[in-house]
Design a protein around this motif. Sequence first.
Motif, PDB file in Angstrom:
ATOM      1  N   ALA A  20       7.641   1.875  34.991  1.00 44.96           N
ATOM      2  CA  ALA A  20       6.401   1.305  34.518  1.00 44.96           C
ATOM      3  C   ALA A  20       6.433   0.241  33.608  1.00 44.96           C
ATOM      4  N   LEU A  21       7.710   0.315  32.604  1.00 46.92           N
ATOM      5  CA  LEU A  21       7.966  -0.964  31.866  1.00 46.92           C
ATOM      6  C   LEU A  21       8.086  -2.115  32.605  1.00 46.92           C
ATOM      7  N   ILE A  22       8.922  -1.995  33.796  1.00 42.24           N
ATOM      8  CA  ILE A  22       9.121  -2.976  34.607  1.00 42.24           C
ATOM      9  C   ILE A  22       7.990  -3.746  35.382  1.00 42.24           C
ATOM     10  N   ARG A  23       7.169  -3.098  35.687  1.00 32.25           N
ATOM     11  CA  ARG A  23       5.947  -3.586  35.953  1.00 32.25           C
ATOM     12  C   ARG A  23       4.820  -4.208  34.952  1.00 32.25           C
ATOM     13  N   PHE A  24       4.911  -3.433  33.676  1.00 34.00           N
ATOM     14  CA  PHE A  24       4.102  -4.212  32.663  1.00 34.00           C
ATOM     15  C   PHE A  24       4.743  -5.378  32.027  1.00 34.00           C
ATOM     16  N   ARG A  25       5.866  -5.786  32.312  1.00 27.12           N
ATOM     17  CA  ARG A  25       6.528  -7.037  31.850  1.00 27.12           C
ATOM     18  C   ARG A  25       5.663  -8.253  32.520  1.00 27.12           C
ATOM     19  N   PHE A  26       4.892  -8.019  33.408  1.00 27.82           N
ATOM     20  CA  PHE A  26       4.089  -9.153  34.255  1.00 27.82           C
ATOM     21  C   PHE A  26       2.818  -9.066  33.726  1.00 27.82           C
ATOM     22  N   VAL A  27       2.279  -8.090  33.043  1.00 28.40           N
ATOM     23  CA  VAL A  27       0.873  -8.249  32.178  1.00 28.40           C
ATOM     24  C   VAL A  27       0.790  -9.599  31.608  1.00 28.40           C
ATOM     25  N   SER A  28       1.556  -9.893  30.588  1.00 28.72           N
ATOM     26  CA  SER A  28       1.482 -11.094  29.795  1.00 28.72           C
ATOM     27  C   SER A  28       2.874 -11.463  29.465  1.00 28.72           C
TER      28      SER A  28
END
Length: 230
Positions: A20-28
């Motif tokens: 999940a953290l790998i995906r959330f790196r692209f939030v901002s």
Amino acid sequence: MAVFPTDVITDILGMLPVKALIRFRFVSKSWDSLIKDSNFAKLHLHSTFKINNDVKLILDSDTADDDDKAYSVDFDSLANLEQLPRPLKTGGGEFTSRIFGSCNGLLAVYHEGGGVALWNPSTRTCHYLPRLTIEDVVERDHDILGFEYDVIGDDYKVVQMKASGKPVMIYSLKTDTWKRIKDCPYQVPYGKRQDGAYLNGSLHWVGDEKDRYFGGRLVFGLDLGVEEFR
């Protein structure tokens, strides 16, 4: 839309699995910077151990062919088998690739023809260590390895030495360099390949006393904090 305080966001992200953290790196950009920060990594690791979340068991093969594979499964249930792509391929032939150490989610991988790499199978990232050329090598002498975390220096270290006990080289991830330390006063019998076992701040091996025809078998350790054998 309300803006959450940074410490609240950090606490929430710290409880999430790595995927999940790998995906959330692209939030901002701010989330990307937070997730890649070393202090956040320590927080997330502590949270993972505390709640026993996303802990994996690594299954490693030790072969000298193109089928050289590694797998991960959930530690508690032994479910969700997943094949892991190796950072160092054997390419066939006589050389083997093997995992010789693990610590805090990092795996140390050794290949006789390709050197050493520190591999994070969760994030699929890999750091290749500078190639090491060891001098003063005894003929047919083989490599003895170890990998662990130096709590005192807050540093990940790789140990590579010959079975004869010399030379002994230590790699520091913090400086990304190798250095030679004092020779080991013990030796590992030829053909007894073994990787260091970590306990109480030291890596340990089973070996023999040198210069004794009937030398006694013993366990010797390398203290990673002061980088001395005992």
